[in-house]
Scaffold this active site. Structure first.
Site: not given
Ligand code: AHR
Length: 493
Positions: A173, A298
C-alpha cells in the site's frame, strides 16, 4: 428450477493454487498467541508454532502465506528479527495499537512456520521506511546458497541451507501506510528496488510483486505498469468488503447485523469482479510481450471490532455472511484464473475475516475456514466455464443474483462445482448440465448452511460446519436442492 451449465470444453486455464493464499501480519493476535506461542508455552506447539493451528491450516490446504504485513511491512526492519531472541530489539508496533513488538517471531520463525505448513512463503519487503540495501540483503540472506556476507550470517544464526523464497512484495500500500507515495514516484522506486532483488544460485527465480492499487484506483495500476511493468512479475490490488452504512466510520457489527447489511455486504463483494476485470485489462495493455499477473493480496470483510476488544487489533467474529463473501470471491478468482495469479484473504488468525479464532488454548474454525476447505479441490485444477440462471434478490438498493457458481476439473477427471445460494430465506432447486468433461457415475455434495448470522464460538465450535447434501445424477449432469444461505460443493466422478 434454476438451470446451470458446466462446459468442460471451455477453460481459461489452470487455477493457480496461490489463489487460495492467506495473510498473517504482526497485528493484534494474529502472529502472537494466534500462530506463535513460543517453545515454553503450555499450549502444544512445535518450535513455538501452535500445533492445533498448523494442523487446521494444513487440513484446509493452505498453499501460500504472506508476511509480515500489511502496513507493518513498511515499518519492519528484518534484522530486528534475527539472532538470539533475548537480544532482539523491542519496538513499538505503530500501526496496530502501539503495542510492544519483541521480534521473537522473525524470518527464521516465519520460514519454519511455512515449512511446517508445507506452503510457499511470500515476504513483503520494506520500501516505505527501509533502504534498497536492506531489502536486497534480506533476499540474499534467505536465498544465497554459496559464500556471501548474508549467507554467512544466516549460517551463524543456525540455518545452513537457503530457503529459496520465491515470492517478494515490493512494499505494501505504497499509496497509504507504505509511504503515501504518488504512483509516479512509487513506479520509479519499484524499478530501483527490483533491480537489486537478485536471483541466486537455486535455479528458482524470484517473483516480484509491485505494491498495487486500492480498490478502483485504475490510474495507480496504469502508471505503475507504464513505469515498472518490465521489472515485475505481478501487481497487487487490495479490496475489503464492508456493508453500506450511514457513516463511513461505522463498518457495522460482524454479528447481529440487519438484513440490509447482509445484502449490501454481498452486493459490495460482487464489485470484486469489476475490479479484477478492469485492473487485468490495464495490466494487459502495458505488459508488452511479458505476462504480468494480478495478485489480490488482501481481500475479505472488514467490520467493527468485537465490543470490548482493542480497536487496533481488528478482531471480528465470522458468520455465514462471511462464508458467502468467501465463496463469491473464490468463485470470481477461479473464473478469472487467466489473470488472477494469487489472492490472500486477510487474515489467517484472529484478525478481520479470519479462518481461525483462538482464545488461550481454544480454537474455532470459522464458516470461512469451511469454505476454503470445501473449495480446496479447485487448487491447481483446470477451470471450466460455468453459468447459472439467476434472479435478482435483496431489493433495489443492493441487488444480488441469488446464485453464484464456479467449476473446475482435477487431473483425476473429477469435476468440482461450487455454488453459493445468497438468498437469506429461499432454497433453490438446481438442474445442472455438465458437458464435455467425460462421464460420471458418482456424485457427492457437501453444504455449509445456517442463519445469515450463524457463527461458531469457543463454547459452540460446531454450530456451522459442512454436512452432506443429497444430489442425483441425471445422465447429463445432476439435480439438487440448495438450502437458503448456503455454500455447496458437488464432486462428480
Ligand atoms: O489487513 C489490515 C491492513 O489493511 C493491512 O495492514 C493494510 O495493508 C490494509 O490497509
Amino acid at each position: 428450477m434454476a438451470k446451470a451449465i458446466v462446459n468442460g470444453s471451455r477453460s481459461k486455464g489452470t487455477i493457480n493454487r496461490n489463489i487460495y493464499g492467506h495473510f498473517a501480519e504482526h497485528l493484534g493476535r494474529c502472529i502472537y498467541n494466534g500462530i506463535y506461542v513460543g517453545e515454553d508455552s503450555a499450549i502444544p506447539n512445535v518450535n513455538g508454532m501452535r500445533t492445533d493451528v498448523v494442523e487446521a491450516l494444513k487440513k484446509m490446504g493452505i498453499p501460500l502465506l504472506r508476511w509480515p504485513g500489511g502496513c507493518f511491512a513498511d515499518t519492519y526492519h528484518w534484522r530486528d528479527g534475527i539472532g538470539p531472541r533475548e537480544s532482539r530489539k523491542r519496538i513499538v508496533n505503530t500501526n496496530w495499537g502501539g503495542v510492544t513488538e519483541d521480534n521473537s517471531f522473525g524470518t527464521h520463525e516465519f520460514l519454519e512456520l511455512c515449512a511446517q505448513l508445507g506452503c510457499e512463503p511470500y515476504i513483503s519487503g520494506n520500501v516505505g521506511s527501509g533502504t534498497v540495501q536492506e531489502f536486497s540483503d534480506w533476499v540474499e540472506y534467505c536465498n544465497m546458497g554459496g559464500q556471501s556476507p548474508m549467507s554467512q550470517e544466516r549460517r551463524q544464526n543456525g540455518r545452513e541451507e537457503p530457503w529459496n523464497v520465491k515470492y517478494w512484495g515490493i512494499g505494501n500500500e505504497a499509496w497509504g501506510c507504505g509511504g503515501n507515495m504518488r504512483p509516479e514516484f512509487y513506479g520509479d522506486l519499484c524499478r530501483q528496488y527490483s533491480t537489486y532483488l537478485r536471483n541466486y544460485d537455486s535455479g528458482r527465480p524470484i517473483y516480484k510483486i509491485a505494491s498495487g492499487a486500492s480498490e478502483g484506483d485504475y490510474n495507480w495500476t496504469k502508471v505503475v505498469m507504464e513505469r515498472a511493468g518490465r521489472f515485475i512479475d505481478a501487481v497487487s490490488m487490495h479490496y475489503y468488503t464492508r456493508p453500506r452504512t450511514k457513516r463511513w466510520e461505522d463498518k457495522g457489527p460482524a454479528t447481529g447485523f440487519t438484513r440490509e447489511e447482509y445484502y449490501s455486504t454481498l452486493h459490495n463483494t460482487l464489485f470484486m469482479e469489476e475490479l479484477v476485470e478492469n485492473h487485468s485489462r490495464i495490466i494487459k495493455e502495458y505488459q508488452g510481450d511479458r505476462k504480468v499477473g494480478l495478485c489480490v493480496d488482501e481481500w475479505g470483510t472488514w467490520f467493527d471490532v468485537e465490543p470490548g476488544t482493542n480497536p487496533g487489533f481488528l478482531y471480528q467474529q465470522n458468520t455465514m455472511r462471511d462464508a458467502l463473501v468467501a465463496a463469491i470471491n473464490l468463485n470470481i478468482f477461479n473464473s478469472h484464473c487467466d489473470t488472477v495469479v494469487m489472492a490472500n484473504i486477510a487474515q489467517a488468525v484472529n484478525v478481520l475475516q479470519a479462518v481461525l479464532l483462538t482464545e488461550g488454548d481454544k480454537l474455532v474454525l470459522t464458516p470461512t475456514y469451511h469454505v476454503f476447505e470445501m473449495y480446496k479441490g479447485h487448487q491447481g485444477s483446470r477451470q471450466l466455464e460455468s453459468y447459472v440462471e439467476t434472479s435478482l434478490i435483496g431489493g433495489s438498493e443492493c441487488p444480488v443474483p441469488d446464485l453464484h457458481i464456479s467449476a473446475s476439473q482435477g487431473e483425476d477427471g473429477a469435476v468440482l462445482v461450487t455454488i453459493a445460494n445468497l438468498s437469506d430465506t429461499e432454497s433453490a432447486d438446481l438442474d445442472c448440465a455438465v458437458t464435455g468433461a467425460g462421464r460420471f457415475s458418482e456424485i457427492s455434495g457437501r453444504t455449509l448452511t445456517g442463519e445469515t448470522g450463524a457463527y461458531n464460538d469457543f463454547d459452540a465450535t460446531d454450530r456451522v460446519k459442512p454436512a452432506p447434501l443429497a444430489a442425483e445424477l441425471t445422465g447429463g449432469g445432476f439435480k439438487a436442492k440448495l438450502p437458503a444461505c448456503s455454500v455447496t460443493a458437488f464432486t462428480l466422478r
